[in-house]
Design an enzyme around this catalytic site. Sequence first.
Site, PDB file in Angstrom:
ATOM      1  N   GLU A  48       0.836  -1.205   0.000  1.00  0.00           N
ATOM      2  CA  GLU A  48       0.000   0.000   0.000  1.00  0.00           C
ATOM      3  C   GLU A  48       0.868   1.251   0.000  1.00  0.00           C
ATOM      4  O   GLU A  48       0.543   2.247  -0.648  1.00  0.00           O
ATOM      5  CB  GLU A  48      -0.937  -0.021   1.207  1.00  0.00           C
ATOM      6  CG  GLU A  48      -2.108   0.921   1.072  1.00  0.00           C
ATOM      7  CD  GLU A  48      -3.298   0.503   1.924  1.00  0.00           C
ATOM      8  OE1 GLU A  48      -3.669   1.292   2.810  1.00  0.00           O
ATOM      9  OE2 GLU A  48      -3.827  -0.596   1.700  1.00  0.00           O
ATOM     10  N   GLU A 108     -16.223 -10.936   3.207  1.00  0.00           N
ATOM     11  CA  GLU A 108     -15.044 -10.752   2.363  1.00  0.00           C
ATOM     12  C   GLU A 108     -14.488 -12.097   1.898  1.00  0.00           C
ATOM     13  O   GLU A 108     -14.116 -12.257   0.724  1.00  0.00           O
ATOM     14  CB  GLU A 108     -13.967  -9.983   3.119  1.00  0.00           C
ATOM     15  CG  GLU A 108     -12.718  -9.728   2.292  1.00  0.00           C
ATOM     16  CD  GLU A 108     -11.609  -9.052   3.073  1.00  0.00           C
ATOM     17  OE1 GLU A 108     -10.982  -8.120   2.527  1.00  0.00           O
ATOM     18  OE2 GLU A 108     -11.355  -9.459   4.228  1.00  0.00           O
ATOM     19  N   GLU A 145       2.205   1.659  -3.495  1.00  0.00           N
ATOM     20  CA  GLU A 145       1.151   2.171  -4.372  1.00  0.00           C
ATOM     21  C   GLU A 145       0.909   3.653  -4.136  1.00  0.00           C
ATOM     22  O   GLU A 145       0.711   4.427  -5.084  1.00  0.00           O
ATOM     23  CB  GLU A 145      -0.140   1.380  -4.154  1.00  0.00           C
ATOM     24  CG  GLU A 145      -1.281   1.832  -5.050  1.00  0.00           C
ATOM     25  CD  GLU A 145      -2.576   1.073  -4.803  1.00  0.00           C
ATOM     26  OE1 GLU A 145      -3.566   1.359  -5.503  1.00  0.00           O
ATOM     27  OE2 GLU A 145      -2.606   0.185  -3.917  1.00  0.00           O
ATOM     28  N   LYS A 187     -15.679  -9.758   7.661  1.00  0.00           N
ATOM     29  CA  LYS A 187     -14.651 -10.635   7.103  1.00  0.00           C
ATOM     30  C   LYS A 187     -15.266 -11.942   6.591  1.00  0.00           C
ATOM     31  O   LYS A 187     -14.724 -12.580   5.685  1.00  0.00           O
ATOM     32  CB  LYS A 187     -13.575 -10.927   8.144  1.00  0.00           C
ATOM     33  CG  LYS A 187     -12.660  -9.753   8.449  1.00  0.00           C
ATOM     34  CD  LYS A 187     -11.810  -9.391   7.249  1.00  0.00           C
ATOM     35  CE  LYS A 187     -10.878  -8.233   7.544  1.00  0.00           C
ATOM     36  NZ  LYS A 187     -10.069  -7.861   6.351  1.00  0.00           N
ATOM     37  N   CYS A 213      -8.504  -2.069   3.710  1.00  0.00           N
ATOM     38  CA  CYS A 213      -8.468  -3.159   4.697  1.00  0.00           C
ATOM     39  C   CYS A 213      -9.846  -3.523   5.246  1.00  0.00           C
ATOM     40  O   CYS A 213     -10.064  -4.641   5.692  1.00  0.00           O
ATOM     41  CB  CYS A 213      -7.552  -2.778   5.866  1.00  0.00           C
ATOM     42  SG  CYS A 213      -5.845  -2.593   5.388  1.00  0.00           S
ATOM     43  N   GLU A 238     -13.579 -12.540  -5.856  1.00  0.00           N
ATOM     44  CA  GLU A 238     -12.184 -12.164  -6.088  1.00  0.00           C
ATOM     45  C   GLU A 238     -11.213 -13.016  -5.290  1.00  0.00           C
ATOM     46  O   GLU A 238     -10.037 -13.144  -5.653  1.00  0.00           O
ATOM     47  CB  GLU A 238     -11.941 -10.688  -5.733  1.00  0.00           C
ATOM     48  CG  GLU A 238     -12.664  -9.699  -6.611  1.00  0.00           C
ATOM     49  CD  GLU A 238     -14.031  -9.316  -6.065  1.00  0.00           C
ATOM     50  OE1 GLU A 238     -14.559  -8.281  -6.496  1.00  0.00           O
ATOM     51  OE2 GLU A 238     -14.559 -10.049  -5.213  1.00  0.00           O
ATOM     52  N   CYS A 281     -10.853  -1.860  14.282  1.00  0.00           N
ATOM     53  CA  CYS A 281     -11.102  -3.297  14.453  1.00  0.00           C
ATOM     54  C   CYS A 281     -11.267  -3.705  15.911  1.00  0.00           C
ATOM     55  O   CYS A 281     -11.928  -4.709  16.203  1.00  0.00           O
ATOM     56  CB  CYS A 281      -9.968  -4.100  13.821  1.00  0.00           C
ATOM     57  SG  CYS A 281      -9.784  -3.814  12.049  1.00  0.00           S
ATOM     58  N   SER A 304      -7.401   1.621  -2.679  1.00  0.00           N
ATOM     59  CA  SER A 304      -6.138   0.919  -2.899  1.00  0.00           C
ATOM     60  C   SER A 304      -6.417  -0.458  -3.492  1.00  0.00           C
ATOM     61  O   SER A 304      -7.385  -1.123  -3.120  1.00  0.00           O
ATOM     62  CB  SER A 304      -5.386   0.771  -1.576  1.00  0.00           C
ATOM     63  OG  SER A 304      -4.331  -0.151  -1.697  1.00  0.00           O
TER      64      SER A 304
END
Length: 565
Positions: free
Chosen positions: A279, A361, A282, A358, A299, A366, A503, A319
């Site tokens: 990151e 996710e 980038e 999560k 994230c 993907e 988190c 990102s």
Amino acid sequence: MAKGIMYIDGQRVPFDGEPNVLSVIRKAGIEMPTFCYYSDLSVYGACRMCVVEDDRGKLETSCSMQPRDGMSIKTNTARLLKHRRMILELMLASHNCSCTTCEKSGDCHLQELAMRFGVRKVRFGDSREESQLDDSSPAIVRDPSKCILCGDCVRVCGEGIGMGIIDFVNRGYNMRVSPAFDRKLSETNCISCGQCSAVCPTGAITIYNEIGRAWRAIHNPNKRVVVQIAPAVRVAIGEAFGLAPGQNALDQLVTALKLMGVDEVYDTTFGADFTTIEEGTEFLQRLEKGGPFPMFTSCCPAWVKYLEKENPKYLKHISTCKSPMEMFASILKTRYAKKDAEDGRTTYHIAIMPCTAKKMEAAREEFTHDGKRDVDLVLTTQEVVNMIKESGIQLPQIELESPELPFGLGSGAGVIYGTTGGVAEAVVRFCLPDKSKNVLRELRFSPLRDNKAIRVAVIKVGERDVHLAIVHGLANAQKLLKEIEAGNAYFDLVEVMTCQGGCVGGAGQPHGVRQDKAARAEGLYNLDRSAPFKRAERNPVVSAFLERLTEEERHALFHVNYVKE
């Protein structure tokens, strides 16, 4: 702010800035019962459990009363006790009381207060229509038959998250909580943050329980169960076993997992170090190319899902880096492919996360290859707590065992990913040309470390002033987007965490009276200070791994494009 003296049950109690009488009562050491009161949300006053009686015999909800100098109230009269018992009995009458098999049994606030006030029988029948269980979401389950209409989920979804997915429908006896048009959660724009389950006092909204799948994998001799543990988990899981909030219980958790039958245990901090480097790289490339800005962190899966559902024009700003969980999963998949072929076992990858999103996710297309997910199963901190208790393991008393090398080694920058501001600080550490101890020490006292909902900072990277924004709470992120769109604010890098506190305040974490997000965050910062190295790029295992990869391999392992053509 008002100051003065109140008299509570004859006790003289000073107040200074408390927002309501309920806060003053608790200051006096009296635990008033409530269902619908949360200091972070607006005052609702619907459950009526916190009523008090004044000198004239008037009853009023203490959560909505302003403290006044000389005010005298009673909290424990015969009239108030009768009132509270009647409320509880009426709630139980319209509640599915299958307590022994309820997901929240033992942790249900209605159950707790019914025991506390001695409600042992219910004189009224339940004539409500039968409701259907909604388990269509990958993160949470709705059971309307257990809803007590406290409105906590409605307010947190609307005020804290800014989504308004669920709300009250109908009136009077027919009132209920539901998504619009009685749709299932999977048919709405729900982002799976799970904060509704975190505030629900009963079993009406709970985390999607996947403990059974975990046990089946652990007990299968043909599966090699490999676990990764997120940074925020270690400073919260101990609360369920009597440890102080913020106390690091990672080594105890590793031991417990091994006793339960897990084969290998690693630290997601290792994956966070890869995220920091990718990151940061980038971001530096965007600075050279001139954008697109702002670059949003990637994230938080609930944040990504929000942009996909509500603001897709910003997807090109996110990102391309995978989250630490998914980066780690890519590494494990590569590492164990050959090993699986050699010994005939199948590696089953479990991620222990503080976040219900999560689960969503891990199921994204993907992160699924050849029909197999990179992360086979996501367990929340709460689910792992239940598994440890089921095993009879006393977490504070067992021996300590560290995560296994080489993937158990992470930097201090990776550890602080678990709290708001941690990702931005880690990226800044990577990008700063001067990485001396003095510079890193100065970051501790910058706006990067704070608990304000929205905070901004300007950090010089080379010859350029880099404008940063850090925001936690999705409703606050929406406010920030409006400021950016209106041209009132400009940022190069924006870190967004959907949950309050980051988190550490995820919906999968233990909740209750001992929950302390600030202490959890401080626990992570303490680990950062004691880490053998502060920056991700100084992790020797990470550096050695990256040196062996081509640019194409790095991109395939660690990057994903959320922009749909």
